[in-house]
Structure formats: structure tokens, C-alpha cells
Design a protein around this motif. Structure first.
Motif, mmCIF file in Angstrom:
data_model
loop_
_atom_site.group_PDB
_atom_site.id
_atom_site.type_symbol
_atom_site.label_atom_id
_atom_site.label_comp_id
_atom_site.label_asym_id
_atom_site.label_seq_id
_atom_site.Cartn_x
_atom_site.Cartn_y
_atom_site.Cartn_z
ATOM 1 N N GLY A 83 0.830 -1.190 0.000
ATOM 2 C CA GLY A 83 0.000 0.000 0.000
ATOM 3 C C GLY A 83 0.867 1.243 0.000
ATOM 4 N N VAL A 84 0.237 2.381 0.228
ATOM 5 C CA VAL A 84 0.954 3.655 0.327
ATOM 6 C C VAL A 84 0.534 4.361 1.609
ATOM 7 C CG1 VAL A 84 1.248 3.950 -2.156
ATOM 8 C CG2 VAL A 84 -0.811 4.837 -1.056
ATOM 9 N N TRP A 85 1.399 5.226 2.078
ATOM 10 C CA TRP A 85 1.122 5.983 3.286
ATOM 11 C C TRP A 85 1.474 7.446 3.054
ATOM 12 C CZ3 TRP A 85 4.859 8.041 7.005
ATOM 13 C CH2 TRP A 85 6.178 7.993 6.528
ATOM 14 N N LEU A 98 -6.373 -10.110 -5.501
ATOM 15 C CA LEU A 98 -6.015 -8.922 -4.744
ATOM 16 C C LEU A 98 -7.187 -7.943 -4.680
ATOM 17 C CD1 LEU A 98 -3.979 -7.106 -3.272
ATOM 18 C CD2 LEU A 98 -3.197 -6.303 -5.511
ATOM 19 N N LYS A 99 -7.814 -7.694 -5.801
ATOM 20 C CA LYS A 99 -8.955 -6.777 -5.845
ATOM 21 C C LYS A 99 -10.097 -7.280 -4.968
ATOM 22 C CE LYS A 99 -12.011 -4.231 -8.971
ATOM 23 N NZ LYS A 99 -13.228 -4.466 -8.183
ATOM 24 N N GLN A 100 -10.330 -8.595 -4.956
ATOM 25 C CA GLN A 100 -11.397 -9.143 -4.125
ATOM 26 C C GLN A 100 -11.174 -8.817 -2.652
ATOM 27 O OE1 GLN A 100 -11.267 -13.310 -5.107
ATOM 28 N NE2 GLN A 100 -12.899 -13.127 -6.627
ATOM 29 N N ILE A 101 -9.944 -8.961 -2.198
ATOM 30 C CA ILE A 101 -9.635 -8.675 -0.798
ATOM 31 C C ILE A 101 -9.742 -7.180 -0.523
ATOM 32 C CG2 ILE A 101 -7.821 -8.733 0.959
ATOM 33 C CD1 ILE A 101 -6.867 -11.364 -0.264
ATOM 34 N N LEU A 102 -9.167 -6.363 -1.391
ATOM 35 C CA LEU A 102 -9.191 -4.910 -1.189
ATOM 36 C C LEU A 102 -10.612 -4.368 -1.175
ATOM 37 C CD1 LEU A 102 -6.214 -3.713 -3.439
ATOM 38 C CD2 LEU A 102 -6.227 -4.098 -0.970
ATOM 39 N N ASP A 103 -11.472 -4.921 -2.024
ATOM 40 C CA ASP A 103 -12.857 -4.439 -2.096
ATOM 41 C C ASP A 103 -13.575 -4.574 -0.755
ATOM 42 O OD1 ASP A 103 -12.607 -3.694 -4.722
ATOM 43 O OD2 ASP A 103 -13.691 -5.416 -5.553
ATOM 44 N N ARG A 104 -13.245 -5.611 0.010
ATOM 45 C CA ARG A 104 -13.898 -5.802 1.305
ATOM 46 C C ARG A 104 -13.545 -4.704 2.304
ATOM 47 N NH1 ARG A 104 -12.295 -11.336 0.904
ATOM 48 N NH2 ARG A 104 -10.968 -11.115 2.745
ATOM 49 N N TYR A 105 -12.418 -4.035 2.069
ATOM 50 C CA TYR A 105 -11.975 -2.976 2.974
ATOM 51 C C TYR A 105 -12.169 -1.583 2.373
ATOM 52 C CZ TYR A 105 -9.838 -6.685 5.750
ATOM 53 O OH TYR A 105 -9.629 -7.809 6.526
ATOM 54 N N GLY A 106 -12.754 -1.526 1.183
ATOM 55 C CA GLY A 106 -12.972 -0.237 0.538
ATOM 56 C C GLY A 106 -11.690 0.435 0.094
ATOM 57 N N VAL A 107 -10.695 -0.368 -0.309
ATOM 58 C CA VAL A 107 -9.380 0.149 -0.692
ATOM 59 C C VAL A 107 -9.111 -0.133 -2.167
ATOM 60 C CG1 VAL A 107 -6.890 -0.059 -0.284
ATOM 61 C CG2 VAL A 107 -8.471 -0.198 1.636
ATOM 62 N N ARG A 108 -8.525 0.823 -2.855
ATOM 63 C CA ARG A 108 -8.147 0.634 -4.251
ATOM 64 C C ARG A 108 -6.705 0.161 -4.361
ATOM 65 N NH1 ARG A 108 -9.715 6.452 -6.528
ATOM 66 N NH2 ARG A 108 -8.822 6.958 -4.486
ATOM 67 N N TRP A 140 -3.015 0.196 -5.148
ATOM 68 C CA TRP A 140 -2.099 1.317 -5.108
ATOM 69 C C TRP A 140 -1.226 1.374 -6.347
ATOM 70 C CZ3 TRP A 140 -2.729 -2.770 -1.979
ATOM 71 C CH2 TRP A 140 -1.825 -3.818 -2.103
ATOM 72 N N LYS A 141 -1.202 0.319 -7.167
ATOM 73 C CA LYS A 141 -0.295 0.294 -8.320
ATOM 74 C C LYS A 141 -0.982 0.803 -9.562
ATOM 75 C CE LYS A 141 3.166 -2.626 -10.539
ATOM 76 N NZ LYS A 141 3.842 -3.932 -10.520
#
Length: 273
Positions: A121-123, A260-270, A272-273
Motif C-alpha cells: 500500500g501507500v502511506w 487482490l482486488k477481491q480482498i481490497l474491495d472488502r476494505y474499501g481500498v483501491r 495502489w499500483k
């Protein structure tokens, strides 16, 4: 191969449909990771950090970064043991070799940590204030106008990090917060008017404000540029670079397969790449 077969059976529910969904290229690439990991004895990778949701959350909810690591290392025949500990202690334990990895680290945390090529991710350093407060971050000089809560052991983007370090003993300017859930405490302090502002990565703040029901009481107030964050490994662990390589290949394969997208979608995160 027996160690891998047992690990694969234990995690069959997670990986069967994943494998079926992956393209030939993605599955072939990740098969290299699985073969590599299964050729060696199964390891327990102790992963530590404080609560930094959505990257890493509670032991029960995990967070998307812990989910990625758990699936990738399980496919390579290894277990991930995730536990919340204060960030400063997590980092120290990792550098001493008492645990294998920390999650949410940046190269500025320590040049001695072992980093792979793929971030999780990014910070950045984004500020949050009470809704309706007019103050906005506009360079380090603007920080002179407020009392700020920061977290013990955290590294902040410059020039904000330099300001916090210079004023960390002046509680009229900077209040340092510790523990395993320091952001929760800081946000509550801002909402209660005990502090003017606190700061965190934007994606963490957005997630926390929703989770804590503070989205209508607190608002973002500007921030710094962003940089990558990683799962980093102990320089005193002999397999640190092997673990980093397994994680790199696993993230690439999960991105290619759509997992990766499936997991990120559950947290509302796009992505980063």
C-alpha cells in the motif's frame, strides 16, 4: 511435498476457487512460489504491528495486508502468526530477530529491515480536525497554530516528521500517544476537543472514521505526499530474503488473478499500483 500437501488441505476452502479463477500465467507464476516454499520445512512467521486498519487490524479481523500475507505464505507451506503489539516494540523485536516480520513499515523506519520489491500500500501524513474547524495543513509553519497528537515510535512524512521530533517534549505543541490502538485514542481526543488535530495515512483515517462512527464529527485537513509501505523482515532471520521473495511473487500473482482486488474491495481500498 508432504508439508505442502497438508498445508494446502488445511486451506483448501480458501485456495480451490482462487486457483480455478487464476489465468494460466498467474497460476504458473505463483506455482513457483508454492514449489519453493514447499521444498523447505514449514515455518511460522511471526508478524507484528499495532492496529493500523485497513492494512492490519485486530487479530480476528486481520486487515487486508495480513490477509494477503496469510494466503501467500500458506500456499508456500508456512503459517503466519499475527499479533498486535505497540509499534515501537514491534519494530525493536523485529530488528532483534525475536519476530520474523512487521507490517506497515517504510524504509525510513530502519535501513536494516529486509524489504521486498512489492509494497502492500501507500502511506502519507494526512491531518484530521473537528468538523467545521477552519485550520488546514499548509506547510510546517501552519503547525505552529495547533496542538497536535502524534503516535510514539511512528515515522511521519517530512517536513512534518521533523517538526514532531523537534517538539516532542513540548506538550503544548505535540502530545505523544502510545499503546496498541493509539489512533483510536487520538481521534477520540480530537472529537472531544482535547487536542486540535492528529495525523495518519489518509486510507487509515478514512477507514477509522467510518468504523468509529466519527465521519460526521471529524474531517480531513490536508496532508503530505505519499510513499510505499511494506511487510518487512528481520535482518537477523536467515530466511528473510526468501520470505520477501515469496511475498513479492504472491502479490504479483494475486494482482494478475483478480484475488487482490477481491480482498481490497472488502476494505474499501483501491489497488495502489
Amino acid at each position: 511435498m508432504l508439508g505442502f500437501a497438508l498445508a494446502y488441505h488445511r486451506h483448501w476452502g480458501n485456495f480451490w476457487w482462487w486457483g480455478m479463477a487464476m489465468g494460466r500465467w498467474a497460476w504458473g507464476a505463483f506455482a513457483v512460489v508454492m514449489a519453493w516454499g514447499s521444498a523447505a520445512a514449514a515455518d511460522t512467521i511471526r508478524l507484528r504491528a499495532d492496529d493500523w486498519c485497513p492494512y492490519n487490524c485486530t487479530e480476528a479481523k486481520m486487515g487486508y495486508g495480513v490477509e494477503l500475507a496469510t494466503e501467500i505464505f500458506a500456499a508456500a507451506g508456512h503459517d503466519v502468526q499475527y499479533q498486535l503489539t505497540p509499534w515501537s516494540r514491534s519494530l525493536e523485536d523485529c530488528l532483534r530477530g525475536e519476530v520474523e516480520a512487521v507490517i506497515g513499515a517504510a524504509p525510513v523506519d530502519s535501513p536494516d529491515l529486509v524489504f521486498g520489491a512489492e509494497p502492500i500500500g501507500v502511506w502519507d501524513s494526512t491531518f484530521v480536525v473537528r468538523t467545521g474547524v477552519s485550520w488546514r495543513y499548509d506547510g510546517v509553519a501552519s503547525l505552529e497554530q495547533i496542538k497536535l497528537a502524534a503516535i510514539i515510535g511512528y515515522i511521519y512524512m517530512e517536513p512534518v516528521g521533523g517538526y514532531i521530533d523537534a517538539h516532542k517534549k513540548d506538550r503544548k505543541r505535540v502530545d505523544l500517544i502510545g499503546g496498541t490502538a493509539p489512533l483510536d485514542q487520538s481521534l477520540k481526543m480530537v472529537a472531544a476537543g482535547r487536542i486540535d488535530a492528529t495525523l495518519e495515512s489518509r486510507s487509515v483515517l478514512e477507514y477509522k472514521l467510518r468504523e468509529m462512527g466519527l465521519a460526521d464529527r471529524l474531517e480531513l485537513a490536508g496532508g503530505t505526499e505519499s510513499g510505499p509501505i511494506y511487510i518487512a523482515f528481520s535482518p537477523l532471520q536467515a530466511k528473510a530474503r526468501d520470505y520477501a521473495a515469496i511475498l513479492d511473487q504472491g502479490i504479483r500473482a494475486m494482482r494478475a488473478s483478480g484475488r487482490l482486488k477481491q480482498i481490497l474491495d472488502r476494505y474499501g481500498v483501491r489497488d495502489w499500483k
